[in-house]
Design an enzyme around this catalytic site. Sequence first.
Site, mmCIF file in Angstrom:
data_model
loop_
_atom_site.group_PDB
_atom_site.id
_atom_site.type_symbol
_atom_site.label_atom_id
_atom_site.label_comp_id
_atom_site.label_asym_id
_atom_site.label_seq_id
_atom_site.Cartn_x
_atom_site.Cartn_y
_atom_site.Cartn_z
ATOM 1 C CE LYS A 63 -3.143 -1.740 -0.749
ATOM 2 N NZ LYS A 63 -3.059 -2.704 -1.901
ATOM 3 C CB SER A 64 4.281 2.012 -0.079
ATOM 4 O OG SER A 64 4.197 1.585 1.247
ATOM 5 C CB THR A 76 3.643 -2.020 -4.872
ATOM 6 O OG1 THR A 76 3.593 -1.805 -3.474
ATOM 7 C CG2 THR A 76 4.706 -3.030 -5.239
ATOM 8 C CD1 TRP A 124 1.978 5.295 -10.816
ATOM 9 C CD2 TRP A 124 1.988 6.344 -8.823
ATOM 10 N NE1 TRP A 124 1.965 6.658 -11.040
ATOM 11 C CE2 TRP A 124 1.965 7.328 -9.851
ATOM 12 C CE3 TRP A 124 1.995 6.761 -7.495
ATOM 13 C CZ2 TRP A 124 1.963 8.691 -9.563
ATOM 14 C CZ3 TRP A 124 1.974 8.121 -7.215
ATOM 15 C CH2 TRP A 124 1.968 9.061 -8.235
ATOM 16 C CG HIS A 127 5.279 -6.494 -0.256
ATOM 17 N ND1 HIS A 127 5.298 -5.235 -0.819
ATOM 18 C CD2 HIS A 127 4.090 -7.043 -0.613
ATOM 19 C CE1 HIS A 127 4.170 -5.043 -1.489
ATOM 20 N NE2 HIS A 127 3.428 -6.123 -1.386
ATOM 21 C CE1 TYR A 136 0.550 6.385 -4.160
ATOM 22 C CE2 TYR A 136 0.108 8.569 -3.239
ATOM 23 C CZ TYR A 136 -0.312 7.465 -3.957
ATOM 24 O OH TYR A 136 -1.583 7.424 -4.478
ATOM 25 N NE ARG A 142 -8.300 3.442 -0.320
ATOM 26 C CZ ARG A 142 -8.561 4.583 0.322
ATOM 27 N NH1 ARG A 142 -9.804 4.879 0.617
ATOM 28 N NH2 ARG A 142 -7.594 5.407 0.681
ATOM 29 C CE LYS A 143 -11.058 9.665 -1.457
ATOM 30 N NZ LYS A 143 -11.537 9.895 -0.084
ATOM 31 N N GLY A 144 -5.975 6.852 -4.549
ATOM 32 C CA GLY A 144 -4.759 7.406 -5.136
ATOM 33 C C GLY A 144 -4.459 8.841 -4.758
HETATM 34 P P1 A3P Z 1 -5.162 4.268 -1.762
HETATM 35 O O1 A3P Z 1 -5.747 3.102 -1.055
HETATM 36 O O2 A3P Z 1 -4.801 5.371 -0.807
HETATM 37 O O3 A3P Z 1 -5.992 4.758 -2.890
HETATM 38 P P2 A3P Z 1 0.120 -0.842 -3.540
HETATM 39 O O4 A3P Z 1 0.153 -0.797 -5.011
HETATM 40 O O5 A3P Z 1 1.464 -0.746 -2.900
HETATM 41 O O6 A3P Z 1 -0.725 -1.950 -3.024
HETATM 42 O O7 A3P Z 1 -0.571 0.529 -3.073
HETATM 43 C C1 A3P Z 1 -1.915 0.795 -3.384
HETATM 44 C C2 A3P Z 1 -2.159 2.283 -3.207
HETATM 45 O O8 A3P Z 1 -1.545 2.988 -4.289
HETATM 46 C C3 A3P Z 1 -3.628 2.639 -3.222
HETATM 47 O O9 A3P Z 1 -3.759 3.799 -2.404
HETATM 48 C C4 A3P Z 1 -3.832 2.920 -4.700
HETATM 49 O O10 A3P Z 1 -4.966 3.667 -4.991
HETATM 50 C C5 A3P Z 1 -2.561 3.691 -5.013
HETATM 51 N N1 A3P Z 1 -2.243 3.673 -6.438
HETATM 52 C C6 A3P Z 1 -2.228 2.617 -7.285
HETATM 53 N N2 A3P Z 1 -1.931 3.004 -8.525
HETATM 54 C C7 A3P Z 1 -1.735 4.343 -8.480
HETATM 55 C C8 A3P Z 1 -1.404 5.335 -9.465
HETATM 56 N N3 A3P Z 1 -1.233 5.005 -10.730
HETATM 57 N N4 A3P Z 1 -1.264 6.604 -9.047
HETATM 58 C C9 A3P Z 1 -1.456 6.941 -7.760
HETATM 59 N N5 A3P Z 1 -1.785 6.069 -6.790
HETATM 60 C C10 A3P Z 1 -1.920 4.776 -7.144
#
Ligand code: A3P
Length: 299
Positions: free
Chosen positions: A42-43, A45, A47, A105, A193, A259-261
């Site tokens: 959730k950091s 990854t 992206w 991870h 991020y 989710r929200k980004g």
């Molecule tokens: P949120 O839950 O705050 O929206 P991971 O990929 O490490 O599992 O992290 C997921 C988080 O990164 C989620 O955060 C997701 O929405 C966000 N995320 C995924 N793709 C993204 C993108 N292209 N740009 C910005 N945030 C992104």
Amino acid sequence: GGNLLYLYQGFWCPQVSIKGMMLFQQHFKAQETDLILASIPKSGTTWLKALTYTIVNRSHHSLEKSPLLTNGPHGVVPFLEFDISSRNQFLEQDKLPEPRIFGTHSPYTALPCSVKDSAAKIVYVCRNPLDMFISYWKFSVNIPKENEKHLSLGDAFDKFCQGLHGYGPFWDHLLGYWKASLERPDKVLFLKYEDIKKNNVPCIKKLANFLGLPFSVEEEEQGLIEEISRLCSFESMKNYEATMTGTGPLGIPASAFLRKGQVGDSLNYLTPSMVSRVENLIQEKLQDSGLSFCRSSAF
Ligand code: A3P
């Protein structure tokens, strides 16, 4: 059950990946050209996977025909400890085209020697722990569990602050890669991020330079960096066919990874006292390291 964590080499490893993590450590043979994308869940990854894959493959096919669009970031960049779950599968990875790109991870200390000692490059992405926690909590409550209840926000938060979360404690995970990036800046790139969000184009350039694949003047003039930025934006990725219908690691719907980004969404869920508890923890655990976070997009 999904909540079970095992203390493995100083880190809380989820049951689902303990075997994969050990196999990775013992059997993975890094190649000199490998690119390892590391993070706490959730950091950002997903992206980072998309950005790296696109930078690396930009000259192999036009961006509109990128396999990223059809297979999604998890389809083009496997996780070392989730997607590869047997010794044989590690050997099969030899057949992948170079450079191979993997996600992990694993904490820095638990990486296989061949990753640390070879010319393989490591990119770490981290995120403000408040947003990371909320993203993690929102993600986990959306995953159905058998015979088990989801933790309440308060209980999950207490555990998080004790370091009891997947690959936690977060401060040790962060510090492992942070210190490695200071000692070996050519080997480990440390990204945040919030920085990628705010300074998208400069960060994509920095990533490409680090990977040894800098953009040419011509590519820059053609607006290729902006195009990569757009292709990997939250809005674009959310609407990929592969995101809407595909699956990510552990069979989890790919859409759950977008989710929200946003930066600072955690402030909508956490009380001021929860926020200051994490901020005190960051102060205490990361002091003198030079590592800090901004907690909202207003900063
Ligand atoms: P949120 O839950 O705050 O929206 P991971 O990929 O490490 O599992 O992290 C997921 C988080 O990164 C989620 O955060 C997701 O929405 C966000 N995320 C995924 N793709 C993204 C993108 N292209 N740009 C910005 N945030 C992104």
